[in-house]
Design an enzyme around this catalytic site. Structure first.
Site, PDB file in Angstrom:
ATOM      1  N   HIS A 485       6.410   3.380   2.007  1.00 14.95           N
ATOM      2  CA  HIS A 485       4.934   3.825   1.868  1.00 14.95           C
ATOM      3  C   HIS A 485       4.649   2.221   0.884  1.00 14.95           C
ATOM      4  O   HIS A 485       3.965   1.972   1.440  1.00 14.95           O
ATOM      5  CB  HIS A 485       4.217   4.367   0.934  1.00 14.95           C
ATOM      6  CG  HIS A 485       2.929   5.017   0.829  1.00 14.95           C
ATOM      7  ND1 HIS A 485       1.944   5.651   0.998  1.00 14.95           N
ATOM      8  CD2 HIS A 485       2.303   3.756  -0.128  1.00 14.95           C
ATOM      9  CE1 HIS A 485       0.778   5.328   0.273  1.00 14.95           C
ATOM     10  NE2 HIS A 485       0.389   4.298   0.217  1.00 14.95           N
ATOM     11  N   GLU A 486       4.778   2.456  -0.219  1.00 14.69           N
ATOM     12  CA  GLU A 486       4.667   1.218  -1.259  1.00 14.69           C
ATOM     13  C   GLU A 486       5.638  -0.095  -0.287  1.00 14.69           C
ATOM     14  O   GLU A 486       5.341  -1.481  -0.692  1.00 14.69           O
ATOM     15  CB  GLU A 486       5.319   1.283  -2.883  1.00 14.69           C
ATOM     16  CG  GLU A 486       4.753   2.307  -2.795  1.00 14.69           C
ATOM     17  CD  GLU A 486       3.512   2.647  -3.696  1.00 14.69           C
ATOM     18  OE1 GLU A 486       2.673   1.474  -3.329  1.00 14.69           O
ATOM     19  OE2 GLU A 486       2.928   3.842  -3.870  1.00 14.69           O
ATOM     20  N   HIS A 490       2.066  -1.016   2.230  1.00 15.07           N
ATOM     21  CA  HIS A 490       1.453  -1.733   1.841  1.00 15.07           C
ATOM     22  C   HIS A 490       1.962  -3.082   1.700  1.00 15.07           C
ATOM     23  O   HIS A 490       0.959  -4.028   1.425  1.00 15.07           O
ATOM     24  CB  HIS A 490       1.488  -1.245   0.589  1.00 15.07           C
ATOM     25  CG  HIS A 490       0.343  -0.158  -0.095  1.00 15.07           C
ATOM     26  ND1 HIS A 490      -0.391  -0.293   0.562  1.00 15.07           N
ATOM     27  CD2 HIS A 490       0.691   0.648  -1.215  1.00 15.07           C
ATOM     28  CE1 HIS A 490      -1.299   1.420  -0.205  1.00 15.07           C
ATOM     29  NE2 HIS A 490      -0.434   1.244  -0.943  1.00 15.07           N
ATOM     30  N   GLU A 540      -4.536   3.347   2.823  1.00 13.04           N
ATOM     31  CA  GLU A 540      -3.193   4.153   2.218  1.00 13.04           C
ATOM     32  C   GLU A 540      -3.124   4.832   3.701  1.00 13.04           C
ATOM     33  O   GLU A 540      -1.902   5.194   3.960  1.00 13.04           O
ATOM     34  CB  GLU A 540      -4.652   5.101   1.467  1.00 13.04           C
ATOM     35  CG  GLU A 540      -4.654   4.631  -0.209  1.00 13.04           C
ATOM     36  CD  GLU A 540      -3.373   3.765  -0.904  1.00 13.04           C
ATOM     37  OE1 GLU A 540      -2.453   4.374  -0.541  1.00 13.04           O
ATOM     38  OE2 GLU A 540      -3.585   3.230  -1.755  1.00 13.04           O
TER      39      GLU A 540
END
Length: 774
Positions: A485-486, A490, A540
């Protein structure tokens, strides 16, 4: 002492005495509001149950491994991180409540106050309710939940709460003064006060004066863009003078007044823009910003290298002058400081709590790097370019050059914000991320505190055969999800700017098959300013989809020590990750406010959208099965066919992720909003499920942080507190003083800007007095 009706704040004039009947319980409306058919608040949303779990962030081993110089650096930064005391976005009453609690618990330790309150006649349940409110206030840095942005009030009556607070040795006159400042707002649950939001019908936000509406935020956004002033460290107050809107744009800084020489101070003057006046003023929260600067100066002698020194110096400039440009320069130094023993970042960072999606909440953390655990994240970084090629969009939509970031596992020593995340990808400045890079951090002791203990209680909304596997693997699965995810969520995707339009003509839009023609990001525009209030939830959701999509890849899993076959079925960990996301989407319904049609939490809105995508995919992938629970009440089970994840599931998430990215790349807010809002809708069947979710919801854990202290002889120690509500209170007593006149002065200076009482804003509302309980 009187008590306000939670809807209209009508107040009796009863005198405090032993014979005074107790006020009604929170949530009970007065006769006038009942007759006006105003809705009573759902007290399960607006109170914190005493059964709430409390856990500790343990960093003792990591801290013990630091040198004396590193400890001094960490302690000074920890002081800087937390000097704002209450959340920048918290409502105004949070300041006197904070000062009241500090006064009370410094005078009498929490354990002693509990016994004293019992001696005054309070029951064990009432004492537990009072202590939990105080601990929850500290844990959220205010009286609104950091995750969900709803207000919470004490479960016990105002009379009983007063008895609890006055049972100790606190100065009576000081206590009375603070109590009068805050008790009505502490208990008030007028419809507007029940959640954060922007506008007289939506909620409250101290980023704006109480008379601001969404159109005011939009006007300010245009003005700020026109003068190239970032909104991150601003607030907006409005007055109407002679029929004309006069806005004050407040910049957080320790200095006030104008300036020269190309600094932000040159903009500190009156501006005329589209028929309104905008006054740009520095010095917002000047006293607190000055404390932050002072502690940053204490850190300077202990910096390990030139990048840390440059970073701290630019932080100081930023917080003194109110300059986001200086903070960007600090971020440039930060991303070049690779693999430090002590990691830290500080500033106005995430925009989740600004209803308009542009202003940052104060956030600062300092942590120790766990080098052993960080090795697995470095393996993920080593494979990042390979994994990015597997994303469902053409290579033209990926960054021209992937700049390898530092990705570390950290044990948090101090985190100064309303909530503590499990992972972070920063800085949030698009132009730096695109061309210079970013960093990823996974907060290891936060993950451990949240998922490290296997409880005996069944997990809600899961079938019996999934229970044990879920309990065993939710922690490792979430670690994988956070990592992807990070770094690759992103950290992926390209933005197209109007200045480059001439070179984009041959790129094809995969959604239409046609060559691209915009829209593109204008000069000075950013992802946050273009997508505004939906930016956080949209992004998100995109990052969460990236985690689901890429956790199917064996070499992504291998980075975390999990073996999988490209041709075989999903391993247990992958199945649990997908099941966890679907369940999280169902739980997300708690964070919808149906009465105003708004989502209150970005991550949970994104997860709900993913749930809708998985249900829409069909093919037997996912079912929300209605059942009856053991208590005889309606229940629901999330049932997923793991054999369909690699086929039906991957295709559905891939297509959804592709469209999210295309609209983001072009800055196409209109199409992006229409697409995202479609999946954010909550139809009647989902509202029925929401009722089940609300009936079975469980409180979010409170995290007790350790405290670093500096002794007179220069020794620095780390104290860990008990995993109890009392432990939370004790941690704040250790961290902050008993009294803070400067903080209260700031509160009184601007309190009138945040009057959310509808009677004084000219709104229609019943005006009533508390009826006698005789």
């Amino acid at each position: 002492i009187g008590f306000g009706c939670p809807c209209c704040r009508g107040k009796s004039t009863r005198e405090r005495s032993e014979a005074t009947p107790p006020p009604p319980i929170p949530g009970v409306l007065c006769d006038g509001c009942t007759e006006a058919e105003l809705s009573a608040p759902d007290m399960s949303v607006h109170t914190i149950p005493t059964k709430t779990s409390v856990t500790v962030l343990d960093a003792s081993t990591a801290f013990a491994g630091l040198t004396d110089t590193e400890k001094a650096y960490a302690q000074a930064l920890g002081e800087a991180d937390t000097r704002r005391y209450v959340s920048y976005s918290a409502p105004p009453e949070s300041v006197p409540i904070f000062c009241l609690l500090q006064l009370v618990f410094h005078a009498t330790p929490a354990k002693g106050l509990v016994e004293a309150a019992k001696g005054k006649g309070l029951s064990q349940d009432e004492v537990d309710q009072a202590v939990m409110y105080c601990a929850s206030f500290f844990g959220n840095l205010g009286n609104y939940k950091s995750f969900g942005d709803t207000k919470f009030v004490p479960e016990l009556s105002a009379e009983k709460m007063y008895t609890f607070l006055t049972a100790g040795a606190a100065d009576v006159a000081e206590l009375e003064k603070l109590w009068e400042d805050c008790y009505q707002r502490m208990y008030s649950l007028m419809p507007r006060e029940r959640q954060m939001g922007l506008g007289t019908t939506k909620g409250i936000s101290t980023y704006f004066s109480s008379n601001c509406e969404e159109e005011d935020a939009a006007s300010a956004g245009k003005f700020l863009e026109s003068v190239k002033l970032s909104p991150y460290n601003t607030r907006l107050f409005k007055k109407v003078e002679g029929g004309k809107n006069v806005y004050t744009v407040l910049l957080a800084s320790s200095v006030a007044g104008g300036g020269s020489g190309g600094t932000v101070g040159e903009l500190c003057k009156d501006h005329e823009f589209e028929g309104s006046t905008f006054k740009v003023v520095r010095g917002d929260f000047a006293a607190l910003m000055g404390r932050i600067v002072a502690n940053l100066r204490r850190a300077l002698p202990h910096c390990a290298n030139a990048h840390q020194t440059g970073m701290i110096e630019k932080y100081i400039e930023s917080f003194e002058q109110g300059s986001i440009a200086a903070h960007m320069d600090a971020s440039r130094h930060w991303i070049k400081d690779i693999g430090p023993a002590v990691e830290s970042y500080i500033g106005f960072i995430e925009s989740y709590r600004d209803p308009s999606g542009a202003r940052g909440e104060w956030e600062g953390f300092v942590a120790c790097v766990n080098r052993e655990v960080s090795k697995k994240f470095q393996v993920l970084v080593d494979n990042a370019e390979k994994l990015l090629k597997l994303m469902p969009w053409p290579t033209e939509y990926e960054k021209d050059n992937f700049i390898r970031p530092d990705f570390t596992s950290l044990d948090v020593l101090a985190f100064g914000s309303s909530g503590v995340p499990a992972g972070i990808n920063i800085p949030n400045y698009d132009d730096i991320r695109e061309t210079e890079g970013f960093k990823n951090v996974s907060l290891g002791n936060v993950l451990q505190a949240s998922y490290g203990q296997k409880g005996a209680k069944p997990i809600t909304f899961l079938k019996a055969e999934d229970q044990e596997m879920y309990k065993d693997l939710q922690g490792p699965a979430f670690e994988v999800q956070v990592g992807i995810h990070e770094l690759l969520g992103h950290g992926s995707g390209k933005l197209f700017y109007a200045r480059d339009a001439a070179s984009l003509g041959d790129i094809v839009n995969p959604l239409t098959g046609e060559k691209v023609s915009g829209p593109y990001y204008a000069e000075g525009a950013t992802w946050d300013t273009v997508f505004a209030s939906m930016a956080s939830a949209y992004e998100e959701c995109r990052a969460e989809c990236s985690g689901l999509y890429l956790c199917l890849e064996p070499f992504a899993l291998a980075a975390f020590g999990h073996e999988a076959s490209a041709d075989g079925p999903p391993i247990d960990l992958t199945y649990i990750n997908w099941l966890h996301m679907a369940r999280a989407g169902l739980l997300g319904l708690e964070f919808l406010s149906p009465e105003i049609g708004k989502w209150r939490q970005a991550h949970m809105q994104g997860r709900y959208c993913i749930l809708r995508v998985l249900l829409e995919a069909g093919g037997g992938l996912l079912e929300l099965k209605r059942t009856t629970g053991e208590n005889g009440q309606p229940d629901v089970q999330v049932v997923m066919d793991r054999a369909k994840i690699k086929t039906v599931g991957k295709k559905a998430i891939g297509n959804f992720l592709l469209e999210l990215q295309i609209h983001k790349s072009f800055g196409d807010q209109a199409k992006g909003a229409a697409f995202f809002n479609k999946y954010s809708e909550v139809p009647a069947d989902m509202l029925e499920l929401r009722a089940i979710v609300m009936a079975r919801k469980e409180p979010r854990k409170l995290l007790v942080q350790p405290n670093m202290s500096l002794a007179p002889d220069g020794a620095i120690t780390l104290k860990t507190f008990d995993a109890t509500p009392v432990g939370m209170i004790e941690s704040f007593v250790a961290r902050f003083p008993a009294k803070d006149d400067e903080l209260m002065a700031l509160y009184r200076q601007e309190n009138s800007e945040h009057d959310f009482d509808p009677r004084r804003l000219g709104m229609q509302a019943s005006v009533c007095l508390l009826q006698s309980q005789e």
